[in-house]
Write a protein that holds these residues in place. Sequence first.
Motif, short mmCIF file in Angstrom:
data_model
loop_
_atom_site.label_atom_id
_atom_site.label_comp_id
_atom_site.label_asym_id
_atom_site.label_seq_id
_atom_site.Cartn_x
_atom_site.Cartn_y
_atom_site.Cartn_z
N ASP A 147 10.56 18.78 -20.79
CA ASP A 147 10.73 19.89 -21.64
C ASP A 147 10.52 21.39 -20.61
OD1 ASP A 147 8.15 19.33 -20.66
OD2 ASP A 147 7.16 19.40 -22.91
N GLY A 148 10.87 20.58 -19.28
CA GLY A 148 10.60 21.93 -18.06
C GLY A 148 9.17 22.32 -18.12
N THR A 149 8.28 21.61 -18.04
CA THR A 149 6.86 21.57 -17.73
C THR A 149 6.69 21.23 -16.56
OG1 THR A 149 6.58 21.75 -20.25
CG2 THR A 149 4.63 21.50 -18.78
N VAL A 150 6.17 22.43 -15.51
CA VAL A 150 5.67 22.25 -14.02
C VAL A 150 4.61 21.26 -14.04
CG1 VAL A 150 6.12 22.79 -12.20
CG2 VAL A 150 7.82 23.00 -13.34
N ALA A 151 4.04 20.62 -13.18
CA ALA A 151 2.47 19.78 -13.19
C ALA A 151 3.02 19.62 -11.37
CB ALA A 151 2.19 18.52 -14.19
N SER A 152 1.46 19.62 -10.79
CA SER A 152 1.36 19.05 -9.88
C SER A 152 0.43 17.72 -10.02
CB SER A 152 0.44 19.68 -8.95
OG SER A 152 0.04 18.80 -7.30
N LEU A 153 0.42 16.61 -9.27
CA LEU A 153 -0.11 15.43 -9.70
C LEU A 153 -1.66 15.39 -9.38
CD1 LEU A 153 2.85 12.50 -9.63
CD2 LEU A 153 1.88 13.88 -11.41
N ASP A 154 -2.34 14.78 -9.42
CA ASP A 154 -3.19 14.58 -9.11
C ASP A 154 -3.88 12.55 -8.70
OD1 ASP A 154 -6.29 15.20 -7.98
OD2 ASP A 154 -7.40 13.97 -10.03
N LEU A 155 -3.46 13.03 -6.80
CA LEU A 155 -3.67 11.20 -6.21
C LEU A 155 -5.07 11.32 -5.52
CD1 LEU A 155 0.70 11.44 -4.73
CD2 LEU A 155 -0.51 10.69 -7.17
N PRO A 156 -4.88 10.48 -5.58
CA PRO A 156 -6.40 10.28 -4.39
C PRO A 156 -6.14 10.23 -3.03
CG PRO A 156 -5.80 8.35 -5.96
CD PRO A 156 -5.06 9.02 -6.15
N GLU A 157 -6.81 11.41 -2.31
CA GLU A 157 -6.48 11.55 -1.24
C GLU A 157 -6.71 10.82 -0.16
OE1 GLU A 157 -7.61 16.25 1.75
OE2 GLU A 157 -8.49 15.74 -0.50
N GLY A 158 -5.62 10.31 0.53
CA GLY A 158 -5.48 9.87 1.54
C GLY A 158 -5.31 10.07 3.43
N PRO A 159 -5.54 10.04 3.75
CA PRO A 159 -5.57 10.55 5.76
C PRO A 159 -5.02 9.85 6.19
CG PRO A 159 -7.67 8.67 5.30
CD PRO A 159 -7.57 8.64 4.22
N PRO A 160 -3.97 10.57 7.32
CA PRO A 160 -2.78 10.62 8.13
C PRO A 160 -3.07 8.58 8.28
CG PRO A 160 -3.83 12.59 7.96
CD PRO A 160 -4.53 12.33 7.35
N LEU A 161 -1.66 8.38 8.61
CA LEU A 161 -1.54 6.97 9.02
C LEU A 161 -2.25 6.68 10.43
CD1 LEU A 161 1.89 5.80 8.36
CD2 LEU A 161 -0.32 5.56 7.37
N GLY A 162 -3.27 5.59 10.96
CA GLY A 162 -3.55 5.21 12.01
C GLY A 162 -5.06 6.30 11.72
N GLN A 163 -5.54 7.04 10.66
CA GLN A 163 -6.81 7.49 11.20
C GLN A 163 -7.89 6.78 10.65
OE1 GLN A 163 -6.38 12.23 10.56
NE2 GLN A 163 -4.46 11.99 11.78
N THR A 164 -8.01 5.62 9.99
CA THR A 164 -8.48 5.50 9.29
C THR A 164 -8.49 4.05 9.18
OG1 THR A 164 -10.42 5.14 7.26
CG2 THR A 164 -7.94 6.11 6.94
N ASP A 165 -9.82 3.12 8.16
CA ASP A 165 -9.74 2.07 8.11
C ASP A 165 -9.67 1.24 6.95
OD1 ASP A 165 -8.54 1.13 10.81
OD2 ASP A 165 -10.86 0.73 11.32
N LEU A 166 -9.87 2.59 5.70
CA LEU A 166 -10.27 2.81 4.25
C LEU A 166 -9.05 1.97 3.81
CD1 LEU A 166 -12.77 5.32 4.19
CD2 LEU A 166 -13.40 2.99 4.27
N PRO A 167 -8.82 1.86 2.96
CA PRO A 167 -8.16 0.67 1.76
C PRO A 167 -7.35 2.37 1.30
CG PRO A 167 -10.35 0.08 0.45
CD PRO A 167 -10.53 1.24 1.82
N PHE A 168 -5.78 2.32 0.92
CA PHE A 168 -5.55 3.44 0.53
C PHE A 168 -5.07 3.30 -1.31
CE2 PHE A 168 -3.63 2.88 4.87
CZ PHE A 168 -3.12 4.76 4.80
N GLY A 169 -5.58 4.29 -1.43
CA GLY A 169 -5.32 4.59 -3.26
C GLY A 169 -4.11 4.69 -3.94
N ALA A 170 -3.41 4.04 -5.12
CA ALA A 170 -2.95 4.46 -5.91
C ALA A 170 -2.83 5.19 -7.13
CB ALA A 170 -1.72 3.06 -5.63
N THR A 171 -1.78 5.60 -7.70
CA THR A 171 -1.76 5.79 -9.04
C THR A 171 -0.14 6.07 -9.29
OG1 THR A 171 -3.58 7.79 -8.01
CG2 THR A 171 -2.02 8.63 -10.44
N GLU A 172 -0.45 5.60 -11.47
CA GLU A 172 0.43 5.27 -11.60
C GLU A 172 0.49 6.30 -12.92
OE1 GLU A 172 0.23 1.73 -13.62
OE2 GLU A 172 0.48 -0.07 -12.16
N ILE A 173 1.80 6.73 -13.07
CA ILE A 173 2.09 7.78 -13.61
C ILE A 173 2.86 7.37 -14.84
CG2 ILE A 173 1.68 9.75 -12.90
CD1 ILE A 173 4.24 10.20 -11.97
#
Length: 511
Positions: free
Chosen positions: A286-312
């Motif tokens: 319908d033309g509505t614009v929105a920005s998704l709210d994703l878990p903030e993940g650091p750049p590759l190689g800068q952490t050993d923590l697991p990444f998160g995912a979002t389903e939409i």
Amino acid sequence: MTTMTAARVNRWLCVLLIAYIAGSCAVQLENSTGGLVRWSGFSVLVPVTAAALLPMRRSLLIGAATLAATVVTYGFAIHGVSAGGRTVVITAVALSFALSIVVSRVRSHRLNAPATATRNRSCPPDPADSDPCNTPEAPHPVAVSPPGILPAALPQPAVVELAGHCRTGSGRLGVRAQWLDAIPLSGARVGLVAGAVTGPNADATASELRAAVRTLADVDLQPEELLAHLADVLARLRPDVRAGHDTQTTTSSVSAQCLYAVYDPASCRCTIACAGSPPPAVIAPDGTVASLDLPEGPPLGQTDLPFGATEIDLPEGSTLLLYTHGDADARDSGRDELLSALARPQRCLDATCLSAVKALLQAPHTQVAVLAVRTHALDTRTVATWDLPADPAAVSYARSHIAEKLAAWGLTDAIPTTELIVSELVTNAIRHAQPPIQLRLIHHAGSLVCEVADGSSTSPHLRRARTFDENGRGLFIVAQLAERWGTRHSHYGKIIWAEHTHAPDRAVTTV
């Protein structure tokens, strides 16, 4: 040296043809004084010969000179020529001149075509120089800013429409390479990628990461798992990237971002995970614009923590925009400009992509890459789903459902093969897995995909059964009948799938 030699030969050939024209006219004038009037028919061949051997400008000069000399000689200088003879001579030379123009244009076009094709392959046109909506429907080339040029064009899966652009703006930035990609996956799904690398040898690192993403995607990993494996790949490529015990600091000069999304047209759901990339934007039907709210993940190689995912949920006709920009430290930089630009309706998907690029360059960012994706959905005419009980009798139910659905789709030739594949997959799920069990049949792009989902996370393995073994032949039969087969895991269990074409020569008769 070759060019100079060719120019010299052309010059001398031009001189010889002009000398021939002048000599022929002089001979005719001299003969006419003695009462002999005879036309030299070889004059007709001069313009065509020039067109076949000389550049266009010189061939036109020779042709015009031949016509002018003929008109002057036989029309005015030589007396005693009948009106009919004069008309025939001048008309013949005029037609020869016209034919030389055609020959010269065809020859010039053929000589310039290879150079134009080479130039188009090596230098993609700037999308800002033309109207993107007037271009024919074809895979959109990814115009990447050097360094880090990736020579691949975006594929165009049937379940989505794609447009991608990379642009360079003003400002200073370290060595940076960006890439966009679309990867066909099992079950008519598609993987969408937007990545960037900043640092030494950025173009080579980006190419290797792109190849690694394609390889990992072929294994059907979840987006967050793929990014975790991609971080390990980057650590092996650049050992200095691996973070130490302090996950907040790293001494590496290399920074890599990647956003990976998987769109399933059967369920119209998209799973997205990001590593250092800004969140994508969505334009609803319908033309509505929105920005998704994703878990903030650091750049590759800068952490050993697991990444998160979002389903939409992405209803049919939605537009998803994945992008990267040069300001890795400001994740939300340029978001307001982007949303404002996307709120203005555009004529086509390519125009929407270019509008997003221009908005992000105003932030300002020195380099921007945008992948615009318009989604399509598979409906009941191409997808059928059945829930099956964990009972051996469910195998016969599954076979009857498959036969009925394929007959309704007009694919009766594929019934024997598909029934046998489904029987083996459902039998394995009932014997070795746990409920819930679900069967899904997808008819897409000339292929049939059979998927059997269950609640177990144990993956089956293809093995060679011995002569007197009662089990172990199910997957072997599936592998022989299917074009491709594999297993992918979900948060609720696993899915075993097999894909085969429905050509009549692949049909199997069972007794």
